[in-house]
Design an enzyme around this catalytic site. Sequence first.
Site, PDB file in Angstrom:
ATOM      1  NE  ARG A  71      12.115   1.170  50.088  1.00  0.00           N
ATOM      2  CZ  ARG A  71      12.951   0.228  49.659  1.00  0.00           C
ATOM      3  NH1 ARG A  71      13.932   0.550  48.844  1.00  0.00           N
ATOM      4  NH2 ARG A  71      12.793  -1.019  50.039  1.00  0.00           N
ATOM      5  CD  GLU A 108      17.888  -7.616  45.407  1.00  0.00           C
ATOM      6  OE1 GLU A 108      17.255  -6.549  45.283  1.00  0.00           O
ATOM      7  OE2 GLU A 108      19.122  -7.676  45.457  1.00  0.00           O
TER       8      GLU A 108
HETATM    9  O1  LIG Z   1      11.785  -5.064  41.500  1.00  0.00           O
HETATM   10  P1  LIG Z   1      11.514  -5.842  42.740  1.00  0.00           P
HETATM   11  O2  LIG Z   1      12.429  -7.029  42.878  1.00  0.00           O
HETATM   12  O3  LIG Z   1      10.090  -6.259  42.842  1.00  0.00           O
HETATM   13  O4  LIG Z   1      11.849  -4.939  44.005  1.00  0.00           O
HETATM   14  C1  LIG Z   1      11.551  -3.585  44.104  1.00  0.00           C
HETATM   15  C2  LIG Z   1      10.706  -3.268  45.300  1.00  0.00           C
HETATM   16  O5  LIG Z   1      11.411  -3.580  46.527  1.00  0.00           O
HETATM   17  C3  LIG Z   1      11.378  -2.440  47.381  1.00  0.00           C
HETATM   18  O6  LIG Z   1      10.271  -2.385  48.200  1.00  0.00           O
HETATM   19  P2  LIG Z   1      10.026  -3.342  49.448  1.00  0.00           P
HETATM   20  O7  LIG Z   1       9.169  -4.471  49.009  1.00  0.00           O
HETATM   21  O8  LIG Z   1      11.327  -3.678  50.074  1.00  0.00           O
HETATM   22  O9  LIG Z   1       9.100  -2.470  50.390  1.00  0.00           O
HETATM   23  P3  LIG Z   1       9.196  -1.064  51.111  1.00  0.00           P
HETATM   24  O10 LIG Z   1       9.141   0.009  50.050  1.00  0.00           O
HETATM   25  O11 LIG Z   1       7.960  -1.066  51.940  1.00  0.00           O
HETATM   26  O12 LIG Z   1      10.454  -0.999  51.910  1.00  0.00           O
HETATM   27  C4  LIG Z   1      11.329  -1.286  46.426  1.00  0.00           C
HETATM   28  O13 LIG Z   1      10.866  -0.099  47.051  1.00  0.00           O
HETATM   29  C5  LIG Z   1      10.406  -1.789  45.360  1.00  0.00           C
HETATM   30  O14 LIG Z   1       9.037  -1.599  45.682  1.00  0.00           O
HETATM   31  N1  LIG Z   2      18.819  -3.868  46.592  1.00  0.00           N
HETATM   32  C1  LIG Z   2      17.723  -3.212  46.994  1.00  0.00           C
HETATM   33  N2  LIG Z   2      17.828  -2.054  47.663  1.00  0.00           N
HETATM   34  C2  LIG Z   2      16.714  -1.385  48.069  1.00  0.00           C
HETATM   35  N3  LIG Z   2      15.485  -1.835  47.859  1.00  0.00           N
HETATM   36  C3  LIG Z   2      15.346  -3.001  47.214  1.00  0.00           C
HETATM   37  N4  LIG Z   2      14.258  -3.685  46.849  1.00  0.00           N
HETATM   38  C4  LIG Z   2      14.656  -4.801  46.216  1.00  0.00           C
HETATM   39  N5  LIG Z   2      15.978  -4.864  46.132  1.00  0.00           N
HETATM   40  C5  LIG Z   2      16.438  -3.740  46.757  1.00  0.00           C
END
Ligand SMILES: O=P(O)(O)OC[C@H]1O[C@H](OP(=O)(O)OP(=O)(O)O)[C@H](O)[C@@H]1O
Ligand SMILES: Nc1ncnc2[nH]cnc12
Length: 201
Positions: A71, A108
């Site tokens: 993202r 998370e």
């Molecule tokens: O602060 P944190 O606890 O580290 O979490 C935040 C991260 O989690 C989500 O990505 P995700 O790893 O779900 O991957 P994606 O963007 O590929 O869906 C979000 O886009 C951040 O990169």
């Molecule tokens: N609550 C949340 N929603 C979307 N992206 C996440 N990445 C980690 N926690 C998330």
Amino acid sequence: MVEEENGGVDPRLQAIKAAIRVVPHFPKPGIMFNDITTLLLRPKVFKDAVEIFVDRYRDMNISAVAGVEARGFIFGTPLALALGAKFVPLRKPKKLPGEVISESYVLEYGTDSLEMHLGSVNRGERVIVIDDLVATGGTLCAAIKLLERVGADVIECACLIGLPKFKEDVSRETFTYKLVIQGCKGDKIITGKQPRFDEAW
Ligand SMILES: O=P(O)(O)OC[C@H]1O[C@H](OP(=O)(O)OP(=O)(O)O)[C@H](O)[C@@H]1O
Ligand SMILES: Nc1ncnc2[nH]cnc12
């Protein structure tokens, strides 16, 4: 948070907040998933979100924007283009074909790693890290570590959504959506799984 000189909050943030959908129990029970895809369907709001970042970084002599897969790519690429900076993708494992360095982190809802191509950022370059959301901060910390390992100067990390103290807040129905701009230098986000958020929120 973006504040106007009179102390008011940037009105663009209200529309940004309203455009983000919260999906309970995705991808796991208990997670309130903050879904930015609904914001992407609204071009004016999407543009405002990018412009807030552009406004902040325009005059900061940034030479590289590092976007976190996936993202962070969405907001990072238009930002890099607007700043005239290069875009450096920080990717999930085994996606980059060249020589990489790698950092693991705890999420998370799981664990993961980020990789960066060696040679994409040079020592001393002024870099910002961008992602859609910060929850634990583990992802941003991994990104900062990667960049600092090659001698980059990480100026700030920028996210659209902050889930402050997410462990306590995760059972609540409402979160606060803000533009979160965390300084990575000084004692804000640097390393570790639990960076300090309090000062910026
Ligand atoms: O602060 P944190 O606890 O580290 O979490 C935040 C991260 O989690 C989500 O990505 P995700 O790893 O779900 O991957 P994606 O963007 O590929 O869906 C979000 O886009 C951040 O990169
Ligand atoms: N609550 C949340 N929603 C979307 N992206 C996440 N990445 C980690 N926690 C998330």
